[in-house]
Design a protein around this motif. Structure first.
Motif, PDB file in Angstrom:
ATOM      1  N   LEU A 110      60.558  97.898 111.733  1.00 46.57           N
ATOM      2  CA  LEU A 110      62.041  98.081 111.393  1.00 46.57           C
ATOM      3  C   LEU A 110      62.447  99.153 110.496  1.00 46.57           C
ATOM      4  O   LEU A 110      63.471  99.897 110.809  1.00 46.57           O
ATOM      5  CB  LEU A 110      62.572  96.828 110.446  1.00 46.57           C
ATOM      6  CG  LEU A 110      64.090  96.990 110.270  1.00 46.57           C
ATOM      7  CD1 LEU A 110      64.817  96.848 111.499  1.00 46.57           C
ATOM      8  CD2 LEU A 110      64.427  95.403 109.370  1.00 46.57           C
ATOM      9  N   GLU A 111      61.363  99.576 109.528  1.00 48.00           N
ATOM     10  CA  GLU A 111      61.749 100.683 108.813  1.00 48.00           C
ATOM     11  C   GLU A 111      61.953 102.248 109.738  1.00 48.00           C
ATOM     12  O   GLU A 111      62.648 102.927 109.571  1.00 48.00           O
ATOM     13  CB  GLU A 111      60.629 101.101 107.781  1.00 48.00           C
ATOM     14  CG  GLU A 111      60.877  99.983 106.672  1.00 48.00           C
ATOM     15  CD  GLU A 111      59.744 100.068 105.736  1.00 48.00           C
ATOM     16  OE1 GLU A 111      59.793 100.184 104.361  1.00 48.00           O
ATOM     17  OE2 GLU A 111      58.601  99.715 106.151  1.00 48.00           O
ATOM     18  N   LEU A 112      60.934 102.043 110.554  1.00 47.67           N
ATOM     19  CA  LEU A 112      60.919 103.087 111.716  1.00 47.67           C
ATOM     20  C   LEU A 112      62.525 103.160 112.478  1.00 47.67           C
ATOM     21  O   LEU A 112      62.939 103.965 112.790  1.00 47.67           O
ATOM     22  CB  LEU A 112      59.843 102.902 112.790  1.00 47.67           C
ATOM     23  CG  LEU A 112      59.905 104.106 114.045  1.00 47.67           C
ATOM     24  CD1 LEU A 112      59.621 105.413 113.605  1.00 47.67           C
ATOM     25  CD2 LEU A 112      58.693 103.515 114.800  1.00 47.67           C
ATOM     26  N   ALA A 113      62.851 101.966 112.775  1.00 46.61           N
ATOM     27  CA  ALA A 113      64.326 101.921 113.589  1.00 46.61           C
ATOM     28  C   ALA A 113      65.185 102.068 112.728  1.00 46.61           C
ATOM     29  O   ALA A 113      66.159 102.927 113.319  1.00 46.61           O
ATOM     30  CB  ALA A 113      64.382 100.417 114.036  1.00 46.61           C
ATOM     31  N   MET A 114      64.900 101.913 111.358  1.00 50.37           N
ATOM     32  CA  MET A 114      66.001 102.101 110.602  1.00 50.37           C
ATOM     33  C   MET A 114      66.356 103.692 110.265  1.00 50.37           C
ATOM     34  O   MET A 114      67.564 104.179 109.876  1.00 50.37           O
ATOM     35  CB  MET A 114      66.060 101.400 109.102  1.00 50.37           C
ATOM     36  CG  MET A 114      66.361  99.809 109.156  1.00 50.37           C
ATOM     37  SD  MET A 114      66.736  99.127 107.755  1.00 50.37           S
ATOM     38  CE  MET A 114      65.105  99.302 107.018  1.00 50.37           C
ATOM     39  N   ALA A 115      65.213 104.420 110.315  1.00 51.30           N
ATOM     40  CA  ALA A 115      65.564 105.970 110.350  1.00 51.30           C
ATOM     41  C   ALA A 115      66.184 106.442 111.614  1.00 51.30           C
ATOM     42  O   ALA A 115      66.176 107.880 111.489  1.00 51.30           O
ATOM     43  CB  ALA A 115      64.113 106.439 110.165  1.00 51.30           C
ATOM     44  N   CYS A 116      66.233 105.913 112.687  1.00 57.12           N
ATOM     45  CA  CYS A 116      66.503 106.291 114.051  1.00 57.12           C
ATOM     46  C   CYS A 116      68.506 106.486 113.657  1.00 57.12           C
ATOM     47  O   CYS A 116      68.926 105.451 112.766  1.00 57.12           O
ATOM     48  CB  CYS A 116      66.348 105.382 115.116  1.00 57.12           C
ATOM     49  SG  CYS A 116      64.790 105.561 115.575  1.00 57.12           S
ATOM     50  N   HIS A 117      69.197 107.292 114.178  1.00 58.85           N
ATOM     51  CA  HIS A 117      70.189 107.369 114.294  1.00 58.85           C
ATOM     52  C   HIS A 117      71.163 106.226 114.569  1.00 58.85           C
ATOM     53  O   HIS A 117      72.122 105.660 113.980  1.00 58.85           O
ATOM     54  CB  HIS A 117      70.726 108.607 114.956  1.00 58.85           C
ATOM     55  CG  HIS A 117      70.324 109.873 114.318  1.00 58.85           C
ATOM     56  ND1 HIS A 117      69.621 110.818 114.990  1.00 58.85           N
ATOM     57  CD2 HIS A 117      70.352 110.321 113.165  1.00 58.85           C
ATOM     58  CE1 HIS A 117      69.279 111.661 114.344  1.00 58.85           C
ATOM     59  NE2 HIS A 117      69.403 111.693 113.139  1.00 58.85           N
TER      60      HIS A 117
END
Length: 257
Positions: A110-117
């Motif tokens: 989720l942390e990876l996904a939250m860094a996406c725009h």
């Protein structure tokens, strides 16, 4: 690369995480995300990135087995810092990055996904930060990004309980933008990405810069920076093409100049 593959369609790089069975975030996978960004950054054929996971999950979290190889808190902090740097690069990347989340995006996933725009989700996807179940806390800026999207109270509930929310709930709470039936998620995400890819790369980068500026500066500093960027973008060939195309009632063809 060992864990990432991609193909390009109409200006969109469709990047697939391939680390079965759960696409867990290892140090190697995070390093490859960084390498992928370097590879596509100056590739003019790529204007938008779509990131998704192969198999049952987007990413079910960090590789917990690697934690057993860490011998000290200092080393653990360095591990977190390295991941944070890659994810910060992702969030400030010059080209739009869209996460297409199915199955689960938990912990580091989720942390990876939250860094996406942008985040698009399957309706039945599970999104959460369950680190407290392990006696830990998120280490890749999860405690900082989650409240920005869902508010402090909801972030506290998700963190304290370790319970995930569904894709539908993620949209309701502002963590994701749209939800789709799982079978339609990737195709719909790619379709939207292709629309974004038709926009001026210069204007896209300027917009990303302004969105990032709001993280660090106050409102009035931001609007001053926006006016300066507005003038800079106006001088581009893309702006001239866009205005002329509007007058001539045709679709613009942007060159990124």
């Amino acid at each position: 690369m060992e864990f990432l593959t991609w193909k390009v369609e109409e200006g969109v790089a469709i990047v697939t995480i391939q680390r079965p069975p759960a696409n867990a975030l290892s140090k190697g996978l995070i390093h490859e995300v960084d390498e992928m960004l370097s590879a596509v950054e100056h590739d003019d054929a790529i204007r938008v990135i779509v990131l998704h996971g192969e198999g049952r999950f987007f990413s079910a979290g960090a590789d917990i087995k690697e934690f057993t190889e860490v011998s000290s808190g200092e080393e653990f902090s360095k591990l977190a810092s390295n991941g944070q740097q890659v994810f910060e690069r992702l969030e400030s990347f010059s080209k739009p990055v869209i996460a297409a989340i199915h199955g689960a995006a938990l912990g580091g996933g989720l942390e990876l996904a939250m860094a996406c725009h942008i985040r698009y989700v399957a309706e039945d996807a599970k999104l959460g930060l369950p680190e407290l179940q392990l006696g830990l806390i998120p280490g890749f800026a999860g405690t900082q990004r989650l409240p920005r999207y869902v508010g402090v109270a909801k972030a506290a509930e998700m963190l304290f309980t370790s319970e995930p929310i569904t894709g539908v709930e993620a949209v309701q709470w502002g963590l994701a933008t749209r939800s789709f039936p799982v079978d339609d998620l990737l195709s719909n995400t790619i379709e939207i990405a292709k629309k974004i890819a038709t926009k001026s790369p210069i204007a896209l980068k300027a917009t990303i810069d302004m969105l990032q500026y709001s993280k660090h500066k106050g409102f009035y500093d931001g609007v001053q920076a926006e006016s300066a960027s507005f003038g800079s973008v106006f001088n581009s060939e893309d702006a001239k093409e866009g205005i002329q195309a509007f007058i001539e009632k045709r679709k613009p063809t942007f060159s990124g100049k």
